[in-house]
Design a protein around this motif. Structure first.
Motif, PDB file in Angstrom:
ATOM      1  N   ASP A   1       0.855  -1.181   0.000  1.00  0.00           N
ATOM      2  CA  ASP A   1       0.000   0.000   0.000  1.00  0.00           C
ATOM      3  C   ASP A   1       0.894   1.235   0.000  1.00  0.00           C
ATOM      4  N   SER A   2       0.283   2.420  -0.086  1.00  0.00           N
ATOM      5  CA  SER A   2       1.069   3.664  -0.079  1.00  0.00           C
ATOM      6  C   SER A   2       0.724   4.515   1.135  1.00  0.00           C
ATOM      7  N   ARG A   3       0.201   3.860   2.223  1.00  0.00           N
ATOM      8  CA  ARG A   3      -0.172   4.592   3.437  1.00  0.00           C
ATOM      9  C   ARG A   3       1.007   4.642   4.404  1.00  0.00           C
ATOM     10  N   PRO A   4       1.440   5.850   4.842  1.00  0.00           N
ATOM     11  CA  PRO A   4       2.437   5.892   5.923  1.00  0.00           C
ATOM     12  C   PRO A   4       1.823   5.317   7.201  1.00  0.00           C
ATOM     13  N   GLU A   5       2.475   4.356   7.792  1.00  0.00           N
ATOM     14  CA  GLU A   5       1.941   3.688   8.983  1.00  0.00           C
ATOM     15  C   GLU A   5       3.097   3.054   9.737  1.00  0.00           C
ATOM     16  N   SER A   6       2.785   2.568  10.913  1.00  0.00           N
ATOM     17  CA  SER A   6       3.810   1.884  11.697  1.00  0.00           C
ATOM     18  C   SER A   6       4.091   0.516  11.083  1.00  0.00           C
ATOM     19  N   ASN A   7       5.260  -0.033  11.419  1.00  0.00           N
ATOM     20  CA  ASN A   7       5.506  -1.427  11.065  1.00  0.00           C
ATOM     21  C   ASN A   7       4.443  -2.292  11.735  1.00  0.00           C
ATOM     22  N   GLU A   8       4.061  -3.384  11.069  1.00  0.00           N
ATOM     23  CA  GLU A   8       3.017  -4.263  11.585  1.00  0.00           C
ATOM     24  C   GLU A   8       3.574  -5.668  11.749  1.00  0.00           C
ATOM     25  N   THR A   9       2.962  -6.427  12.643  1.00  0.00           N
ATOM     26  CA  THR A   9       3.475  -7.774  12.918  1.00  0.00           C
ATOM     27  C   THR A   9       2.345  -8.781  12.951  1.00  0.00           C
ATOM     28  N   PHE A  10       2.713 -10.010  12.668  1.00  0.00           N
ATOM     29  CA  PHE A  10       1.845 -11.153  12.961  1.00  0.00           C
ATOM     30  C   PHE A  10       2.738 -12.309  13.410  1.00  0.00           C
ATOM     31  N   THR A  11       2.137 -13.293  14.044  1.00  0.00           N
ATOM     32  CA  THR A  11       2.881 -14.402  14.642  1.00  0.00           C
ATOM     33  C   THR A  11       2.458 -15.709  13.993  1.00  0.00           C
ATOM     34  N   LEU A  12       3.428 -16.573  13.721  1.00  0.00           N
ATOM     35  CA  LEU A  12       3.172 -17.904  13.181  1.00  0.00           C
ATOM     36  C   LEU A  12       3.592 -18.941  14.222  1.00  0.00           C
ATOM     37  N   VAL A  13       2.769 -19.986  14.370  1.00  0.00           N
ATOM     38  CA  VAL A  13       3.022 -21.033  15.360  1.00  0.00           C
ATOM     39  C   VAL A  13       2.958 -22.389  14.657  1.00  0.00           C
ATOM     40  N   LEU A  14       3.975 -23.247  14.912  1.00  0.00           N
ATOM     41  CA  LEU A  14       3.935 -24.628  14.427  1.00  0.00           C
ATOM     42  C   LEU A  14       3.175 -25.489  15.430  1.00  0.00           C
ATOM     43  N   TYR A  15       2.302 -26.352  14.940  1.00  0.00           N
ATOM     44  CA  TYR A  15       1.622 -27.299  15.831  1.00  0.00           C
ATOM     45  C   TYR A  15       1.270 -28.546  15.045  1.00  0.00           C
ATOM     46  N   GLY A  16       0.733 -29.554  15.761  1.00  0.00           N
ATOM     47  CA  GLY A  16       0.356 -30.805  15.107  1.00  0.00           C
ATOM     48  C   GLY A  16       1.533 -31.491  14.455  1.00  0.00           C
ATOM     49  N   ILE A  17       2.708 -31.461  15.106  1.00  0.00           N
ATOM     50  CA  ILE A  17       3.943 -31.982  14.512  1.00  0.00           C
ATOM     51  C   ILE A  17       3.992 -33.498  14.657  1.00  0.00           C
ATOM     52  N   THR A  18       4.306 -34.192  13.559  1.00  0.00           N
ATOM     53  CA  THR A  18       4.560 -35.636  13.614  1.00  0.00           C
ATOM     54  C   THR A  18       5.883 -35.913  12.927  1.00  0.00           C
ATOM     55  N   GLY A  19       6.674 -36.806  13.527  1.00  0.00           N
ATOM     56  CA  GLY A  19       7.927 -37.213  12.919  1.00  0.00           C
ATOM     57  C   GLY A  19       9.130 -36.409  13.356  1.00  0.00           C
ATOM     58  N   ALA A  20       8.963 -35.425  14.229  1.00  0.00           N
ATOM     59  CA  ALA A  20      10.088 -34.619  14.716  1.00  0.00           C
ATOM     60  C   ALA A  20       9.760 -34.115  16.115  1.00  0.00           C
ATOM     61  N   GLY A  21      10.799 -33.700  16.829  1.00  0.00           N
ATOM     62  CA  GLY A  21      10.618 -33.196  18.186  1.00  0.00           C
ATOM     63  C   GLY A  21      10.528 -31.679  18.212  1.00  0.00           C
ATOM     64  N   ILE A  22      10.382 -31.135  19.420  1.00  0.00           N
ATOM     65  CA  ILE A  22      10.144 -29.695  19.582  1.00  0.00           C
ATOM     66  C   ILE A  22      11.357 -29.016  20.179  1.00  0.00           C
ATOM     67  N   GLY A  23      12.556 -29.482  19.812  1.00  0.00           N
ATOM     68  CA  GLY A  23      13.769 -28.871  20.355  1.00  0.00           C
ATOM     69  C   GLY A  23      14.107 -27.545  19.719  1.00  0.00           C
ATOM     70  N   GLY A  24      13.417 -27.163  18.641  1.00  0.00           N
ATOM     71  CA  GLY A  24      13.749 -25.934  17.952  1.00  0.00           C
ATOM     72  C   GLY A  24      12.746 -24.835  18.209  1.00  0.00           C
ATOM     73  N   GLN A  25      12.778 -23.819  17.335  1.00  0.00           N
ATOM     74  CA  GLN A  25      11.919 -22.642  17.462  1.00  0.00           C
ATOM     75  C   GLN A  25      10.565 -22.937  16.824  1.00  0.00           C
ATOM     76  N   ILE A  26       9.468 -22.858  17.576  1.00  0.00           N
ATOM     77  CA  ILE A  26       8.149 -23.160  17.002  1.00  0.00           C
ATOM     78  C   ILE A  26       7.277 -21.919  16.867  1.00  0.00           C
ATOM     79  N   VAL A  27       7.775 -20.751  17.296  1.00  0.00           N
ATOM     80  CA  VAL A  27       7.025 -19.502  17.174  1.00  0.00           C
ATOM     81  C   VAL A  27       7.896 -18.487  16.431  1.00  0.00           C
ATOM     82  N   SER A  28       7.338 -17.805  15.456  1.00  0.00           N
ATOM     83  CA  SER A  28       8.082 -16.809  14.694  1.00  0.00           C
ATOM     84  C   SER A  28       7.263 -15.528  14.584  1.00  0.00           C
ATOM     85  N   THR A  29       7.919 -14.404  14.771  1.00  0.00           N
ATOM     86  CA  THR A  29       7.279 -13.097  14.586  1.00  0.00           C
ATOM     87  C   THR A  29       7.683 -12.524  13.237  1.00  0.00           C
ATOM     88  N   VAL A  30       6.700 -12.194  12.406  1.00  0.00           N
ATOM     89  CA  VAL A  30       6.943 -11.616  11.091  1.00  0.00           C
ATOM     90  C   VAL A  30       6.620 -10.124  11.157  1.00  0.00           C
TER      91      VAL A  30
END
Length: 1249
Positions: A1075-1104
């Motif tokens: 867009d061409s609107r001056p505005e603040s930076n914006e964020t959303f969050t992504l979460v991994l879930y329902g994992i099969t075949g791997a463990g949760i030793g890594g990062q499962i939440v990311s901020t974009v």
């Protein structure tokens, strides 16, 4: 030279050694001898007779499996950039003789041969040898013992002898290496014998000798290891016999019981043939049975018959192979028929015959396997018919019920005509073809021939099985020959024959499979020769081109010795070089020397093996010394020698490998010293620069004690400090205390881990109290204690991390109180200020009840925060349990009380848990914090069980608040298994922070972007997960047509995402709307879930973060230079003759947002794909980017989608191809050196013709 004790190093190792829960602990408490314990398997690496390194496949500690928000790198440590899967591919040498065995290509039905005894995992070298390091404790060395064992001889089955070597305590850092060998008793060592055809005909003795040089390593933290000697079966009636196995020469341990007696009991007494049992003496073999089945014939659909072969007990090591075939009853075997166009027109019988040579394997540990015979549909009204399937010739089992009756019921009564088609009406079976191939013979290297069998369509359910065999042309089949010592001395022919019974399966959904015949190299000048490979007897397909001609071109013409090249005829071997390195000596810390061996081209199939050793210069080789208690007391030299037998492998497709020699620290002022490391004897490569000079610079000049720093010469470790904080107590609101631990420099690779705990001052630690209904009724103290084992990690590249202790509110008028939080035991840092004083100010003075508010009166809406609870044990369920659930209630806090209700939505996502694990959490349609209250528990109950499983996790999310805003909306609940945890061998991670430029043209299409989800190592089976998107300040588009005035992004969250077997990452596509609107930076969050075949030793939440580019003020960004890396891409070639327009993309990323634009170039290296001269070059597969082309990532952006180099499309049926791209010449960034997501990656071109 007199050396000083390494107090700092010892403290570091002691405090961070992880001691897993093992069978040893249980047996100690029960009084059972430790001799009978066993442990999980390992992969180990041998350099001559020294330990190089080892990789744990399981048994990971709780600390390794922890996960958190903020980019914490938790596990998956790579030594030298070599993954676990790569180390397994290097299993080419046995413990006994290290001899490479040339053989015919492995097939699904190829028989296994009897061999010399192997250990639990074959020793291969994956990385440079680590040397003996400081012990983890000051206690006496562990003691080793080996168990006696009795085994039944058997008549035709190797009885699978295994013996456990047990340590009295967990192995220290570097593991415990111990030698072992066999000695005759009444049992005599011998070897297998073979007849003229090479078939096993018997044995010359009772067991296979283990030579005196064999050794094995008990991995760090483990208490036992298994060895597997070989006992030969026979049918001779004889007395009980014995032989001994002796362990000796331990490193890091002593021996308490070093001799094992192996007793071989005979099962051929009185002339009776032995039973052939395996395992524990006298245990019967499993029995096999096959079920009967009834299936409706159908008129146009193959009815999908499946029958289960069942074993009465889990299959032993190596599995159970059993043959099966069909026989006519009233149903008659037949084949499909086709018309002149090749279209399916009918069938000549009722079912497809299974030839007598067919067999299948029940995998080790499994109790059944499914076979899928084919029944032909028709539209003829007929009686019920039957045929039989018989199983026979089992290995490792007997048969209790070997015949299955298949009953075909007719569904064409009253003469109704069916369609008679198979699958979709009129769809033809796939056709198979095998490619011709030309290979250079070579003089000393097996040229690595591979041929692809291709299907015209994806293989159906059950796959496509096809037989294949070889036939002589001018090239003659033969075998390897060996001299009296067993060493390879030559070959009797030109290639290894493939017997007529060999077959292979194209897996369901795949369109090709590779077979690997063996061509023998020589140095004889001869004409070009050929032989043929023929495919036949396909199931679920027909054959369009069934013969492959293999042409062997000679490279010894005119008496010149061949070059030994591999791959495409005439291609030169890669060249190897090793870098020089300078390292600061240090005074108490091993300075962590690493050197890279580099290949000029990617390593071919099988990798490049190269030997390496050290030689003295002015620096002298030595060893660690120990005092009478076994404690490290110093060193006799300057570095640890690498013995002449050490070697390492550059894995297939890679261009480098790291070795890690050990330099000894001291505090003696001395001159700069050097030693050399020499590489030699490469296989599949030559050497261009084979000598590395290692320069050791002294840091003790003028009598000053060295700093002991690591990394770049002279660079000090970062220092940590923790801030003091003052907080108002409140009356009904948890005041949301947070303290920052700060590092003086960005955290290095792996992050900085630091422990922290609380101590009472005038404030006293306590706990919440609850009434009979479970509702919070008060607190017993002033704050919640943090147990001494708690720790946290400052992620790589970051300079701080926040901890959130809990202060309890009350309405009692009292004095100001304090307690302290202490940080300790850092890894990769030191501490400059390790104590924080927390001051709790009272707001209930003069007997007036405090208002509980925080902040300036009249401030904006209060904020909501959800806190992650400390990890808890899951709990163990029994049949008598009255409460089979464990309380994982998670608290939500308001920053200040409100005069109106505050409500919010909550969402619970299982990360790796099953639905049954959390099925009893209490429903709350919309949780509400009542007026005047500041806390609400989100009830969450996890079912306790007694299953040995991985640690599990749950994400709790709060959003859509009314009457408040949200400060922290995600809590991670870690469920620690307490029934014998088995951690997955790999973890899954999101890139923790992603910044993407928004774009300014509101009329343009949204910019495609994506986020990378990666595995710590490749998996042999698919890994699946789902993505949850949580809009924060950014607005997510929910419809097919975005609103250009409001929507900021969209990402697919409705489907399950798969990382295919063998891959380590997948890119999740998303769209960012400009867009061409001056505005603040914006964020959303992504979460991994329902994992099969791997463990949760890594990062499962990311901020974009979506960076606004319509403002005159640039964003504030990280000032440190970011690291530039890339993930590869798997793309489809396309079928248009030539189409130079690239439409598929690869992801290039930075680990932190750059302050200024980052510029770089991209070069490429052909693999199996050919670089074309231009987009009209019909002989090429792709076109390079121009050499002077510069690519730019804008300031603030961390992820950049770049079209791949132009792909030249064609309609030729060919194998999949690949080439490598490399990022070079960065400006404004440095190149990432990570093994995955580094500065180079592979582009795979998938053929679709």
């Amino acid at each position: 030279m007199q050396k000083l004790p390494l107090a700092i190093f010892l403290s570091f190792i002691l405090l961070f050694s992880v001691v897993p829960i093992s069978d040893v602990d249980a047996k100690k408490s029960s009084g059972t001898p430790l001799k009978k314990t066993s442990q999980n398997s390992i992969s180990k690496i041998v350099c001559g007779d020294k330990l190089c390194s080892e990789i744990k496949r399981d048994g990971k500690s709780d600390q390794q499996s922890r996960f958190s928000i903020g980019g914490v790198a938790q596990q998956g440590v790579s030594r030298g950039g070599v993954t676990q899967q790569e180390s397994l591919l290097q299993d080419v040498n046995t413990v006994t003789n290290g001899t490479t065995t040339e053989s015919a290509p492995t097939t699904e039905s190829a028989p296994t041969t009897e061999s010399a005894p192997t250990t639990e995992s074959a020793p291969t070298t994956e990385s440079a040898p680590t040397t003996e390091s400081a012990p983890t404790t000051e206690s006496a060395l562990p003691t080793l013992s080996i168990e006696d064992k009795t085994v039944t001889e058997g008549t035709g089955t190797n009885p699978g002898l295994s013996l456990t070597i047990t340590s009295s305590a967990p192995a220290p850092s570097g593991g415990i290496r111990v030698s072992f060998t066999t000695s005759d008793g009444t049992a005599i060592a011998g070897t297998p014998t073979r007849d003229a055809t090479g078939k096993l005909s018997g044995y010359t003795g009772d067991y296979a000798t283990i030579p005196s040089g064999a050794s094995i390593v008990i991995p760090e933290g483990q208490t036992s290891i298994i060895i597997r000697p070989t006992v030969f079966p026979d049918s001779i009636s004889e007395s009980t016999e014995t032989f001994t196995i002796t362990i000796s020469n331990p490193t890091g341990a002593t021996i308490s019981d070093g001799t094992a007696t192996v007793t071989i009991t005979d099962d051929d007494a009185s002339g009776t043939t032995g039973t052939g049992t395996t395992g524990t003496s006298g245990s019967a073999l499993p029995t096999l049975s096959i079920e009967d089945k009834t299936v409706t014939e159908g008129t146009g659909t193959n009815p999908g018959l499946s029958l289960t072969i069942t074993s009465s007990a889990p299959a032993p090591s190596g599995g159970i192979r059993v043959s099966f075939t069909t026989s006519d009853g009233t149903a008659i075997a037949g084949t499909p028929t086709r018309d002149a166009t090749g279209k399916l027109s009918g069938y000549t019988g009722d079912y497809a015959t299974i030839p007598s040579g067919a067999s299948i394997v029940i995998p080790e540990g499994q109790t059944s396997i499914i076979i899928r015979p084919t029944v032909f549909p028709d539209s003829i009204s007929e009686s019920t018919e039957t045929f039989t399937i018989t199983i026979s010739n089992p290995t490792g089992a007997t048969i209790s019920d070997g015949t299955a009756t298949v009953t075909i019921t007719d569904d064409d009564a009253s003469g109704t005509t069916g369609t008679g088609t198979t699958g979709t009406s009129g769809s033809a079976l796939p056709t198979l073809s095998i490619e011709d191939k030309t290979v250079t013979e070579g003089t000393g290297t097996n040229p690595g021939l591979s041929l692809t069998i291709t299907s015209s369509a994806p293989a159906p359910s059950g796959g496509i099985r096809v037989s294949f065999t070889t036939s002589d042309g001018t090239a003659i089949a033969g075998t390897p020959t060996r001299d009296a010592t067993g060493k390879l001395s030559g070959y009797t022919g030109d290639y290894a024959t493939i017997p007529s019974g060999a077959s292979i399966v194209i897996p369901e959904g795949q369109t090709s499979i590779i077979i690997r015949p063996t061509v023998f190299p020589d140095s004889i000048s001869e004409s070009t020769e050929t032989f043929t490979i023929t495919i036949s007897n396909p199931t679920g397909a027909t054959i369009s081109d069934g013969t492959a001609t293999v042409t062997i071109t000679d490279d010894d013409a005119s008496g010149t010795t061949g070059t030994g090249t591999t791959g495409t005829s005439g291609s030169a071997l890669p060249t190897l070089s090793i870098e020089d390195k300078t390292v600061t000596e240090g005074t108490g810390t091993n300075p962590g020397l690493s050197l890279t061996i580099t290949s000029s081209a990617p390593a071919p199939s099988g990798g490049i093996r190269v030997s390496f050793t050290t030689s003295d210069g002015t620096a002298i080789a030595g060893t660690p010394t120990r005092d009478a208690t076994g404690k490290l007391s110093g060193y006799t030299g300057d570095y640890a020698t690498i013995p002449s037998g050490a070697s390492i492998v550059i894995p297939e497709g890679q261009t480098s490998i790291i070795i890690r020699p050990t330099v000894f620290p001291d505090s003696i002022s001395e001159s700069t010293e050097t030693f050399t490391i020499t590489i030699s004897n490469p296989t599949g490569a030559t050497i261009s620069d084979g000598t590395a000079t290692v320069t050791i610079t002294d840091d003790d000049a003028s009598g000053t004690t060295g700093t002991g720093t690591t990394g770049t010469s002279g660079s000090a470790l970062p220092t940590l400090s923790i801030e003091d904080k003052t907080v108002t107590e409140g009356t009904g609101t948890n005041p949301g205390l947070s303290l920052t631990i700060t590092s003086s420099a960005p955290a290095p690779s792996g992050g900085i881990r630091v422990s922290f705990t609380t101590s009472d001052g005038t404030a006293i630690a306590g706990t919440p109290t609850r009434d009979a209904t479970g509702k919070l009724s008060g607190y017993t103290g002033d704050y919640a204690t943090i147990p001494s084992g708690a720790s946290i990690v400052i992620p790589e590249g970051q300079t701080s991390i926040i901890i959130r202790p809990t202060v309890f509110p009350d309405s009692i008028s009292e004095s100001t109180e304090t307690f302290t939080i202490t940080i300790s035991n850092p890894t990769g840092a030191t501490i400059s200020d390790g104590t924080a004083t927390v001051t709790i100010t009272d707001d209930d003075a003069s007997g007036t009840t405090g208002t509980g508010t925080t902040g300036t009166s009249g401030s904006a809406l209060p904020t909501l925060s959800i806190n992650s609870p400390y990890p808890k044990n899951e709990g163990t369920s029994t049949s008598s349990s009255t409460n089979p659930y464990t309380d994982f209630t998670t608290n939500v806090y308001l920053s200040s009380s409100s005069s109106t209700p505050v409500s919010f939505d909550r969402l619970i996502l299982p990360i790796t848990t099953s639905a049954d694990d959390v099925s009893s959490y209490q429903a709350m349609t919309r949780p509400t914090i009542a007026p005047g209250q500041t806390q609400l528990g989100i009830p969450l109950y996890v079912k306790a069980d007694s299953l040995s499983e991985s640690n599990e996790g749950i994400v709790v999310i709060i959003n859509k608040p009314e009457g408040a805003t949200i400060e922290n909306n995600i809590a991670l609940v870690e469920i620690k298994n307490d029934d014998g945890t088995t951690q997955p061998s790999r973890s899954i991670s999101l890139h923790p922070q992603v910044s993407i430029l928004e774009g300014t043209d509101s009329s343009s299409k949204p910019s495609p972007s994506g986020i990378t989800v990666s595995l710590s190592s490749p998996s042999t089976s698919p890994v699946t997960f789902r993505i949850y998107a949580l809009p924060n300040t950014a607005t997510m588009s929910l419809g097919t047509t975005p609103n250009a005035n409001t929507d900021d992004f969209t990402i697919s969250t409705s489907t399950t995402v798969t990382i295919p077997a063998g891959q380590t990452f997948v890119n999740i596509p998303m769209m960012i709307y400009p867009d061409s609107r001056p505005e603040s930076n914006e964020t959303f969050t992504l979460v991994l879930y329902g994992i099969t075949g791997a463990g949760i030793g890594g990062q499962i939440v990311s901020t974009v973060t979506i960076i606004d580019d319509d403002s005159s003020s640039p964003p504030t960004l990280n000032q440190n230079l970011p690291k530039l890396g890339t993930w590869g891409a798997a793309i489809k070639e396309g079928t248009t003759n030539v189409n130079p327009t690239p439409t598929q993309e690869m992801v290039i990323f930075l680990d932190t947002p750059p302050q200024t634009p980052v510029k770089f170039k991209i070069t490429d290296t052909p693999g199996t794909a050919t670089r074309g001269t231009g987009t009209t070059d019909a002989n090429g597969d792709y076109v390079s980017f121009p050499a002077d082309m510069v690519f730019t990532i804008p300031a603030g952006v961390t992820q950049y989608s770049q079209p791949v180099p132009p792909i030249i499309r064609d309609s030729v049926s060919e194998s999949n191809e690949n080439f490598r791209i490399t990022l070079t010449d960065p400006i404004g960034a440095t190149l990432s050196t990570a093994s995955e997501g580094g500065s180079y990656a592979t582009i795979s071109i998938t053929n679709d013709d």
